[in-house]
Design a protein around this motif. Sequence first.
Motif, PDB file in Angstrom:
ATOM      1  N   HIS A   1       9.540   0.048   0.943  1.00 22.62           N
ATOM      2  CA  HIS A   1       9.527  -0.615   2.112  1.00 22.62           C
ATOM      3  C   HIS A   1       8.426  -1.812   2.778  1.00 22.62           C
ATOM      4  CE1 HIS A   1       5.962   2.051   2.323  1.00 22.62           C
ATOM      5  NE2 HIS A   1       5.442   1.953   2.981  1.00 22.62           N
TER       6      HIS A   1
ATOM      7  N   HIS B   1       6.170  -4.947   4.417  1.00 27.12           N
ATOM      8  CA  HIS B   1       6.040  -5.905   5.683  1.00 27.12           C
ATOM      9  C   HIS B   1       4.973  -7.458   5.314  1.00 27.12           C
ATOM     10  CE1 HIS B   1       2.048  -3.599   4.273  1.00 27.12           C
ATOM     11  NE2 HIS B   1       3.142  -2.193   4.790  1.00 27.12           N
TER      12      HIS B   1
ATOM     13  N   GLU C   1      -2.049  -5.148   2.681  1.00 27.68           N
ATOM     14  CA  GLU C   1      -2.618  -3.880   3.217  1.00 27.68           C
ATOM     15  C   GLU C   1      -3.034  -3.452   2.381  1.00 27.68           C
ATOM     16  OE1 GLU C   1       0.436  -0.974   5.036  1.00 27.68           O
ATOM     17  OE2 GLU C   1       1.053  -0.799   2.991  1.00 27.68           O
TER      18      GLU C   1
ATOM     19  N   TYR D   1      -4.547   0.712   1.074  1.00 29.99           N
ATOM     20  CA  TYR D   1      -4.585   2.144   1.219  1.00 29.99           C
ATOM     21  C   TYR D   1      -5.808   2.891   0.628  1.00 29.99           C
ATOM     22  CZ  TYR D   1      -0.110   3.926   2.551  1.00 29.99           C
ATOM     23  OH  TYR D   1       1.525   3.372   2.948  1.00 29.99           O
TER      24      TYR D   1
ATOM     25  N   HIS E   1      -2.163  -3.841  -1.268  1.00 26.04           N
ATOM     26  CA  HIS E   1      -0.352  -4.485  -1.372  1.00 26.04           C
ATOM     27  C   HIS E   1      -0.312  -5.716  -0.896  1.00 26.04           C
ATOM     28  CE1 HIS E   1       0.747  -0.102  -1.014  1.00 26.04           C
ATOM     29  NE2 HIS E   1       0.754  -0.285  -2.005  1.00 26.04           N
TER      30      HIS E   1
ATOM     31  N   HIS F   1       6.846  -1.443  -1.347  1.00 24.79           N
ATOM     32  CA  HIS F   1       5.935  -0.101  -2.239  1.00 24.79           C
ATOM     33  C   HIS F   1       7.007   0.635  -1.541  1.00 24.79           C
ATOM     34  CE1 HIS F   1       3.615  -2.081   1.280  1.00 24.79           C
ATOM     35  NE2 HIS F   1       3.649  -0.960   2.085  1.00 24.79           N
TER      36      HIS F   1
HETATM   37 ZN    ZN Z   1       2.411  -0.660   3.665  1.00 24.04          ZN
END
Ligand code: ZN
Length: 196
Positions: free
Chosen positions: A126, A128, A132, A134, A161, A167
Amino acid sequence: MSETAFAAAFAAATALVRTTPVLHAFAPWPEDAPAASLPAQHAPAAEIVAAHDLPATPATAPLSEAVKRVAPHANWQQTYTVEEVGADFLNRYGWFELVGPTGHHHAEGVRAYIAYWGAGLTYDWHLHEAEELYFILAGEARFEAEGLPAQVLRAGDSRFHASSQPHAMQTEESGVLTLVLWRGGGLTDPARMGRA
Ligand code: ZN
């Protein structure tokens, strides 16, 4: 009751960000973000998260524990449909926005989610636009991203990301509880399945 619990979770997140260079380097943390009165919205993950015993670290345990106490009151979301990810995934996955434009504490320019996946789930490719980070609060998962080697992350580990970098993630024997930060363009756009 739940306002106190969310204030405690926000304070725990703030303390974690202050003491974790990779987190406070990612985006300015909105230390004064006011509480917003979001309604509780249920997802099956709420009860699982409220009772989880995934291993944390001394640094991540305060937020991991605070998340257990807000889980029954959180505005749980699921980005995907049953057609996209299947019923088992939706029964053991969910996220809520702790801080952000539509979060339990209001801030612009950054979003901080709490997201959970149960054991043995595949979160397919996926992407976006928002950048990002995590950060694992408890448990572990294997992360993949285009252009990066796959890596198992455990409590205290992080992974960045880039904008629109596809990812994916898999959990094996353990579930995973994460703090996910977003910044930049597309901040309020949802992730979508795919690699391009
Ligand atoms: Zn993500």
